[in-house]
Motif scaffolding. Structure first.
Motif, mmCIF file in Angstrom:
data_model
loop_
_atom_site.group_PDB
_atom_site.id
_atom_site.type_symbol
_atom_site.label_atom_id
_atom_site.label_comp_id
_atom_site.label_asym_id
_atom_site.label_seq_id
_atom_site.Cartn_x
_atom_site.Cartn_y
_atom_site.Cartn_z
ATOM 1 N N MET A 1 -23.340 9.364 113.201
ATOM 2 C CA MET A 1 -23.387 8.002 113.649
ATOM 3 C C MET A 1 -23.570 7.041 112.477
ATOM 4 N N ARG A 2 -24.434 7.405 111.601
ATOM 5 C CA ARG A 2 -24.698 6.558 110.430
ATOM 6 C C ARG A 2 -23.459 6.468 109.533
ATOM 7 N N ILE A 3 -22.821 7.584 109.400
ATOM 8 C CA ILE A 3 -21.647 7.618 108.519
ATOM 9 C C ILE A 3 -20.568 6.676 109.068
ATOM 10 N N ILE A 4 -20.403 6.703 110.367
ATOM 11 C CA ILE A 4 -19.392 5.828 110.985
ATOM 12 C C ILE A 4 -19.782 4.370 110.779
ATOM 13 N N LEU A 5 -21.030 4.070 110.918
ATOM 14 C CA LEU A 5 -21.500 2.697 110.738
ATOM 15 C C LEU A 5 -21.309 2.245 109.297
ATOM 16 N N CYS A 6 -21.591 3.121 108.340
ATOM 17 C CA CYS A 6 -21.409 2.777 106.917
ATOM 18 C C CYS A 6 -19.937 2.523 106.617
ATOM 19 N N PHE A 7 -19.053 3.355 107.128
ATOM 20 C CA PHE A 7 -17.619 3.143 106.910
ATOM 21 C C PHE A 7 -17.165 1.824 107.532
#
Length: 168
Positions: A1-7
């Motif tokens: 989830m965090r990775i998607i938000l960072c991207f």
């Protein structure tokens, strides 16, 4: 989830970014105004700030001096206390040595006095025993004489002669 938000955050800034043209801004004028504002503030407040910080520096220096004086006094007191402690230890060892010597001398005196007292008691006992022995001898002689006087009819001159023979 965090990775998607960072991207999403990184790519959104690239997608929505547009070219900025700084030629039509007043950045130079604003910078000059800011420098003038800082110069005026410096001109008006520099003396007061210097005085404030100088007074603060003096207070801090004064407190530091007081603390250093107290530290010196505390060190001196500590050294004096340590010296007094050493002196007290020396005095205690001297008192202990003197007490041991006095105890030894007192023990010797008591032993000597006891031996003298015992010898005196022995002599007194011997004298008392001799006295009691003589007393018993006299009593026995008196009893024998009483019996002899009661049983026989001798003269007193004969008794005197017998006693003189015994005494001499």
């Amino acid at each position: 989830m965090r990775i998607i938000l960072c991207f999403f955050v990184v790519f959104s800034s690239l997608i929505f970014a547009s070219a900025v043209d700084i030629s039509k801004t007043d950045i130079v004028e604003r910078s000059i105004n800011f420098i003038i504002f800082i110069a005026i503030l410096w001109y008006l407040l520099a003396g007061k700030l210097k005085a404030f910080f100088g007074a603060r520096r003096e207070k801090i220096a004064q407190r530091l001096s007081e603390v250093q004086e107290k530290l010196k006094i505390a060190k001196n007191n500590k050294e004096q206390a340590l010296r007094k402690l050493e002196e007290a230890k020396e005095q205690a060892s001297q008192i202990l040595a003197n007490a041991k010597k006095e105890a030894y001398l007192i023990a010797q005196k008591i032993e000597e006095q006891s031996s003298v007292d015992i010898e005196i008691m022995r002599k007194n006992l011997e004298i008392l025993m001799e006295f009691e022995q003589r007393k018993m001898e006299k009593e026995v002689v008196d009893e024998v004489l009483q019996e002899v006087f009661a049983q026989s009819k001798l003269n007193t001159t004969e008794y005197v002669n017998i006693l003189e023979k015994k005494v001499v």
